[in-house]
Design an enzyme around this catalytic site. Structure first.
Site, mmCIF file in Angstrom:
data_model
loop_
_atom_site.group_PDB
_atom_site.id
_atom_site.type_symbol
_atom_site.label_atom_id
_atom_site.label_comp_id
_atom_site.label_asym_id
_atom_site.label_seq_id
_atom_site.Cartn_x
_atom_site.Cartn_y
_atom_site.Cartn_z
ATOM 1 N N GLY A 1 79.782 42.903 -3.970
ATOM 2 C CA GLY A 1 79.626 42.470 -5.354
ATOM 3 C C GLY A 1 78.663 41.315 -5.523
ATOM 4 C CD GLN A 2 80.961 36.601 -5.183
ATOM 5 O OE1 GLN A 2 80.630 35.553 -5.693
ATOM 6 N NE2 GLN A 2 82.011 36.707 -4.399
ATOM 7 C CE LYS B 1 74.368 41.777 -13.601
ATOM 8 N NZ LYS B 1 74.559 43.198 -13.886
ATOM 9 C CB CYS C 1 84.661 40.521 -4.401
ATOM 10 S SG CYS C 1 83.382 39.804 -3.390
ATOM 11 C CG MET C 2 83.178 40.792 0.109
ATOM 12 S SD MET C 2 83.146 39.589 1.437
ATOM 13 C CE MET C 2 84.435 39.474 2.398
ATOM 14 C CG MET D 1 84.886 44.751 -7.111
ATOM 15 S SD MET D 1 85.190 43.706 -5.718
ATOM 16 C CE MET D 1 83.544 43.620 -5.067
HETATM 17 S S1 SF4 Z 1 70.283 42.368 -7.805
HETATM 18 FE FE1 SF4 Z 1 71.758 43.377 -9.142
HETATM 19 S S2 SF4 Z 1 71.719 42.168 -11.018
HETATM 20 FE FE2 SF4 Z 1 69.843 41.698 -9.901
HETATM 21 S S3 SF4 Z 1 68.284 43.110 -10.686
HETATM 22 FE FE3 SF4 Z 1 69.206 44.054 -8.885
HETATM 23 S S4 SF4 Z 1 70.831 45.346 -9.682
HETATM 24 FE FE4 SF4 Z 1 70.294 43.877 -11.294
#
Ligand code: SF4
Length: 772
Positions: A398-399, A87, A176-177, A361
């Site tokens: 998560g975010q 990603k 999420c948290m 989560m």
């Molecule tokens: S912050 Fe998360 S999505 Fe972005 S490169 Fe690192 S592990 Fe991957």
């Protein structure tokens, strides 16, 4: 009007689905990518944090001729040391899909029409003013995100809480948290992890609690695997409800029945005490014992209210409480063998092993999310494995800025940038820094996220402004909340970068600058604040969410509180915000320092970052003269809680005989509105699916790829089956990733939540399956 609007939306939803499908075919959304053919070939590189998870990897963005064209890992960032996941490497492509929102739109006579952004901002200010005049201050709300930058969240809170006087401020991080926050607050009296990612370079044992790190925090997982390869004394245990890529890479995979992690955690503590693995020096000096209310409900009714009451207990009472959790008794509840429970207890109990527990989560989206956070802290506290390198109970986020923007800025109904609205001292501090009358800040919290959308449905909220998030995909029991948002006298403003099911219900759509098209800061899982500059220009009339809020605030007459010019506002906002966190417990780095580095951990005191909190060797806030100081609590001790196992709000029965668990995949970020527009990620996982255990699939007569109907008491969705895919649930459970707006799995999920954190449980409800 109602029918017209509904009809319009139905039509709009259908045409948007067609347009979206077209835009998602590889190549189609990246016609403009071809422009690179005439590119000068000169690339300059600038630092930023990745925006696609809470890990906070540092990236370098390659810019050529004003366009972001490449990404590489930042070797100077200690988080990822030059590595990214898929990603991250493809992230800049999310800026350039064809259907990017570049102009404002207003609903006129049932049609969305383009307007100059000034007209849209005028309308928003006017609507807020008139709605408050007619229905009172608490009839307007703002709903943001853990993907808001820190300045975004700060100005939202300042406008709504400080100027308009309503505590109707929430963010999707509640989903999420929130349980991680209440876990920290109840166990330590202060939020956010005591440890840091460096713990991975010291720990001998990693236990992942319901946490598929291999897909959700892939760079951290690689760091864990690299440590196992480099050092020959590292063991990874995956403790989860289904088998995932994390289980496949772990040294041992242990499966438990949903919700029974509560019982297993208590059984581990029982074993630690029974075998006298307790670190008595630590416990006697630094720990106190408590119990709270039990049978606390699930929040499925509107206006549900709960207040816990802590009572002190002694060690003997705690020990008696644990007698219900012998490994043998818990084996029957959890499906985890007594042998495996004893094995995990022995790892935690071995004084020669450093143990780090990770969760995200799986523990937070739990109707007893606060409790299970408390229980894992209990384990670490009993054996004194906390706040030292390698010994870390570590709640991952998560975010990218759930910590920075939501937890630190306090964009939740009860919070302020420092403290809570209920506390007069905290309100005074906010009123002074914000330059607003003290009476403006209401001492009563209003609505947490689920209740906020219930209030919108009921009509208690008439106006809502949604920024950087997609609740019309993510709310549990979704149908109710979408129907609520569509009601005639509701006014919905959505700031976003692409069309989504949430922009489908909007009355005004504002084009937003995305990620490195604006200056800002994020805060990651390890208390690290990461600054990024405006690296490329936003398209069309798109502007940052911060600036949108400032524009509206000025239209509402708050020029004095929002005086900054567009070329300096982020630095000025940061320095104002920093005043809230003055002092060694939470001191933030100055703007000038943040701009230079790839991230700075707070507390940042006398030019030094704090890696391990509560440990006097590292943390300047420790003042009790002892080796550890849990200064968040008045008694300077961490609290061990007696928290029982209580069942889930809904569980399989004769009619709905499967557990439904939902989550993510490595390729897609949240609801996929950005990553599904990146061809390589879209090609890798083009649609969602339902993972079914092979034996259950055989019984249903379903083969891989066949369509299956998932039905709950709230709704149904039909989607392709995945059998022996990357994840394999045990018999009686199915798993669905939620990234795909064409299969709205949240029409099926239940809006039950943890009564303490108010975080919904997306991991457990009852469904039945039918071959479609
Ligand atoms: S912050 Fe998360 S999505 Fe972005 S490169 Fe690192 S592990 Fe991957």
């Amino acid at each position: 009007m109602k029918l017209n609007r509904r009809r319009f939306l139905k039509y709009a939803a259908a045409s948007s689905a067609v347009a979206t499908a077209g835009a998602l075919f590889p190549g189609a959304s990246f016609g403009s990518w071809q422009k690179l053919k005439n590119n000068s070939g000169i690339i300059s590189w600038q630092k930023a944090p990745c925006r696609f998870c809470g890990t906070g990897c540092g990236v370098l963005i390659g810019v050529s001729d004003g366009r972001a064209v490449a990404v590489k890992g930042d070797p100077n960032c200690s988080v990822n040391k030059g590595l990214c996941c898929m990603k991250g490497y493809h992230s800049v492509q999310a800026l350039y899909a064809k259907d990017r929102i570049t102009t404002a739109k207003i609903r006129k006579n049932g049609e969305m029409v383009e307007v100059p952004i000034k007209e849209a901002l005028d309308l928003i200010a006017d609507k807020i003013k008139k709605t408050m005049e007619k229905h009172g201050k608490d009839s307007v709300a703002i709903y943001g995100s853990g993907q808001w930058t820190i300045p975004d969240g700060y100005v939202a809170s300042k406008l709504f809480k400080g100027c308009l006087g309503t505590n109707n401020v929430e963010a999707n991080a509640r989903l999420c948290m929130a349980s991680a926050v209440t876990g920290f607050m109840t166990s330590f009296g202060i939020d956010e992890p005591m440890g840091c990612y460096e713990d991975m370079d010291h720990a001998n044992v990693f236990i992942t609690w319901g946490n598929n790190m291999a897909e959700m925090h892939p760079v951290l997982f690689s760091r864990m695997l690299a440590n196992r390869k480099r050092r020959n004394n590292v063991t990874i245990i995956d403790f989860a409800t289904r088998s995932t890529r994390t289980s496949q890479a772990a040294d041992k995979s242990i499966l438990f029945r949903p919700q029974t992690d509560l019982a297993v955690a208590n059984a581990i503590c029982y074993e630690i005490i029974k075998n006298d693995w307790v670190n008595w020096d630590f416990v006697n000096e630094h720990v106190s014992f408590h119990k709270g209310k039990t049978n606390i409900g699930y929040g499925t009714q509107d206006h549900f209210a709960f207040k816990d009451k802590a009572e002190s207990i002694d060690f003997e009472e705690y020990k008696r409480f644990l007698e219900d959790y012998t490994p043998e008794k818990v084996e029957k509840i959890s499906g985890v063998s007594a042998k495996n429970i004893k094995y995990m207890a022995a790892l935690y109990g071995d004084p020669d092993l450093k143990v780090t527990s990770f969760w995200c989560m799986g523990m937070n989206q739990h109707t007893r999310g606060t409790w299970i956070n408390n229980l894992v802290y209990n384990i670490h506290l009993l054996v004194g494995k906390i706040s030292t390198p390698g010994n870390s109970p570590f709640s991952l986020t998560g975010q990218p800025s759930a910590c920075g923007t939501v937890r630190e800025v306090g964009t939740l109904t009860h919070k302020l940038p420092h403290g809570v609205v209920m506390n007069e001292h905290h309100r005074k501090m906010a009123a002074e820094i914000w330059d607003v009358p003290l009476e403006n800040i209401d001492p009563k919290p209003t609505y947490h996220t689920v209740e906020m959308f219930r209030a919108l449905d009921r009509g208690d909220i008439k106006f809502i402004w949604i920024q950087v998030t997609n609740p019309m995909v993510t709310m549990p029991n979704l149908r109710r909340y979408r129907d609520g948002a569509l009601k005639d006298d509701r006014f919905v403003v959505v700031s976003d970068v692409y069309p989504t099911p949430t922009t489908d219900v909007a009355d005004v759509i504002l084009p937003a600058a995305m990620w490195v098209e604006q200056e800002g800061m994020f805060g990651n899982s390890e208390r690290r604040t990461q600054h990024f500059a405006e690296i490329v220009k936003p398209p069309g009339e798109a502007m940052s969410d911060t600036w949108q809020i400032i524009e509206v605030a000025r239209r509402l007459g708050f020029e004095k509180q929002f005086p900054w010019s567009q070329d300096e506002y982020i630095g000025k906002i940061w320095e104002e915000y920093r005043k809230f966190h003055a002092g060694p417990k939470h001191e933030m780095a100055p703007y000038t320092v943040l701009k230079k580095r790839s991230g700075v951990q707070w507390p940042f005191v006398d030019g030094k970052e704090t890696r391990w909190r509560f440990n006097a060797k590292y943390d300047p806030a420790c003042t009790n003269g002892k080796d550890f100081d849990f200064y968040g609590k008045k008694n300077h001790r961490a609290w061990i809680w007696a928290r029982p196992y209580e069942p889930a709000a809904e569980f399989p029965d004769g009619e709905y005989n499967f557990w439904l668990n939902t989550g993510r995949v490595i390729e897609h970020w949240h609801t996929g509105s950005m990553t599904r527009r990146i061809p390589v990620l879209h090609n890798a996982v083009p649609h969602s699916y339902v993972e079914i255990n092979p034996e259950d699939a055989a019984e249903l007569g379903v083969v891989n790829g066949e369509m299956v109907k998932i039905i709950s008491r709230r709704g149904e969705v039909t989607m392709p089956a995945s059998i022996r895919g990357r994840g394999v649930p045990p018999r009686g459970m199915v798993f669905v990733p939620f990234f795909d707006e064409s299969y709205l799995i949240n029409e099926v999920t239940l809006d039950a939540f943890c009564p303490i954190s108010k975080q919904p449980d997306y991991k457990k409800c009852a469904v039945r399956l039918e071959k479609a």
